[in-house]
Write a protein that holds these residues in place. Structure first.
Motif, mmCIF file in Angstrom:
data_model
loop_
_atom_site.group_PDB
_atom_site.id
_atom_site.type_symbol
_atom_site.label_atom_id
_atom_site.label_comp_id
_atom_site.label_asym_id
_atom_site.label_seq_id
_atom_site.Cartn_x
_atom_site.Cartn_y
_atom_site.Cartn_z
ATOM 1 N N HIS A 104 7.067 4.579 7.894
ATOM 2 C CA HIS A 104 8.374 3.940 7.711
ATOM 3 C C HIS A 104 8.483 3.467 6.271
ATOM 4 N N VAL A 105 9.538 3.874 5.596
ATOM 5 C CA VAL A 105 9.769 3.557 4.188
ATOM 6 C C VAL A 105 11.011 2.691 4.089
ATOM 7 N N GLY A 106 10.852 1.502 3.537
ATOM 8 C CA GLY A 106 11.973 0.583 3.384
ATOM 9 C C GLY A 106 11.566 -0.551 2.473
ATOM 10 N N VAL A 107 12.310 -1.652 2.525
ATOM 11 C CA VAL A 107 11.959 -2.825 1.727
ATOM 12 C C VAL A 107 10.721 -3.461 2.354
ATOM 13 N N PRO A 108 9.592 -3.513 1.643
ATOM 14 C CA PRO A 108 8.363 -4.043 2.244
ATOM 15 C C PRO A 108 8.505 -5.515 2.629
#
Length: 319
Positions: free
Chosen positions: A281-285
Motif C-alpha cells: 500500500h502506497v500513500g501518505v506514511p
C-alpha cells in the motif's frame, strides 16, 4: 471489464476540481428543490450569484465546523438534502463526532464535500492537512467515498448524489489527471502492460485511486505491470479486483492512494483472503510528520507520492 483510453491528445485544460464544485451548485439548486448548501465561511466568497438566486438555501454557519455538520443533520431529519463543504481537516477531523452522531447515528443522508485533501493547503500548516480523512470516514458504517481525479468527474458525482439519499464523502484535490474516467464505483483497467503475463492476468497489478492515476502511469511507463483505476475506493469494488487478479496462482498488487497509507487494506485483504497475495500500500506514511510548510509538490516528494517515489515502491514489489 472496461478499458480506459489513455492515448491521443489531451483535452483542453480543465477547471480545477474545487472550482468545478462551486460552478455546479447553482444549477443543482435549480434542479433539486430539496437541496441546501451548508458552509462554514470557506466557499461563500465564490458563490455570490448562487446565494442571491437561492435565498435561504446557502447557509453559512460561520467558523463553527461542528455546527456545520449538526445543522446538516437537522436539515436531513427535516427531509432536506444537505451538501456540506469546507476543508477536509475541518469537515472530517474537527467535526468527526458530529459526522458520527448527527448523520450516522441518526441514519440520515448528506453529501460532504471537502477541499484541501492531504496537503494541498501546505502553507496553512498541519491544521489544514488531513491525510487520514478517508480512513476516518471509512470507519463509519454506511458511507460511500468518492475521490475524483478530474473536474468532469466532480460534476457527474454531484449530480448523481444530490438526487440520492445516502451518506457520501467527496474528496476534492488540487491534483488532477489529464482525462476524466467513469465514476460508476468500479475498478477499470487502464493499461494491460503488454506481453503474455498481461494476457493471462499474471502481471502485477497497480491500482491508482483518484488523482494518482497520471502519476502511476508515469511511474510505471516501462514496467511490466498492469494499471487499474477507481474514483470510489470505499466501498471497494471487490468483484472487480478479483476479476483482475488470477485465482490459481500467487498475486502481486500495489494500491496507490493520495491519502493515508494502508487505508482500505482490510477490504483488500478480505477480497483476496482465499488467494496467496503480496500487497503493498502506497500513500501518505502514518509515521511521517512533516513540520515544514513547503509546497504540495514538495510534500508529495517527501511522502514518496511523486512519480519517482511510486516507481521505487513498485520496483520493490517486482523485485
Amino acid at each position: 471489464m472496461t478499458t480506459l483510453t489513455t492515448t491521443g491528445p489531451a483535452p483542453a485544460r480543465a477547471l480545477d476540481l474545487r472550482t468545478r464544485f462551486y460552478d455546479e451548485l447553482d444549477p443543482l439548486l435549480d434542479a433539486h428543490p430539496d437541496v441546501d448548501v451548508v458552509l462554514a465561511v470557506i466557499g461563500a466568497g465564490y458563490l455570490p450569484r448562487t446565494i442571491a438566486r437561492h435565498p435561504g438555501r446557502v447557509i453559512d454557519v460561520g467558523i463553527r465546523e461542528q455546527a456545520l455538520v449538526s445543522v446538516a443533520g437537522g436539515l436531513a431529519l427535516a427531509g432536506r438534502r444537505p451538501i456540506v463543504h469546507t476543508f477536509a481537516s475541518f469537515l472530517v477531523e474537527r467535526a468527526y463526532e458530529q459526522v458520527k452522531l448527527d448523520l450516522g447515528h441518526q441514519d440520515v443522508g448528506a453529501v460532504l464535500v471537502s477541499a484541501g485533501a492531504s496537503y494541498d493547503v501546505s502553507a496553512g500548516g498541519r491544521t489544514h492537512q488531513a491525510p487520514a480523512d478517508v480512513a476516518l470516514i471509512s470507519a463509519l458504517p454506511g458511507w460511500t467515498v468518492h475521490v475524483p481525479g478530474h473536474a468532469d468527474e466532480v460534476g457527474e458525482i454531484l449530480r448523481r448524489e444530490a438526487a440520492g439519499t445516502g451518506r457520501v464523502y467527496v474528496r476534492l484535490s488540487g491534483q488532477r489527471n489529464a482525462r476524466p474516467g467513469p465514476v460508476d464505483g468500479r475498478l477499470h483497467l487502464v493499461r494491460d502492460g503488454g506481453g503474455a503475463a498481461a494476457a493471462d492476468g499474471t502481471a502485477p497489478l497497480v491500482v491508482a485511486v483518484g488523482p494518482m492515476l497520471d502519476t502511476v502511469l508515469a511511474a510505471t511507463a516501462d514496467l511490466p505491470v498492469r494499471v487499474a483505476w477507481t474514483a470510489t475506493p470505499h466501498p471497494l469494488d471487490t468483484a472487480g479486483l478479483r476479476a483482475l487478479l488470477p485465482s490459481d496462482r500467487p498475486t502481486s498488487l500495489a494500491v496507490v492512494t493520495p491519502y493515508l497509507e494502508g487505508t482500505g487494506a482490510g477490504a483488500v485483504a478480505a477480497a483476496l483472503a482465499d488467494r496467496p497475495s503480496r500487497v503493498v500500500h502506497v500513500g501518505v506514511p502514518a509515521e511521517t510528520e512533516l513540520r515544514r510548510y513547503g509546497s504540495p509538490r514538495e510534500h508529495a516528494a517527501a511522502h514518496g507520492l511523486d512519480a519517482a517515489g511510486v516507481r521505487r515502491r513498485v520496483e520493490a514489489l517486482l523485485g
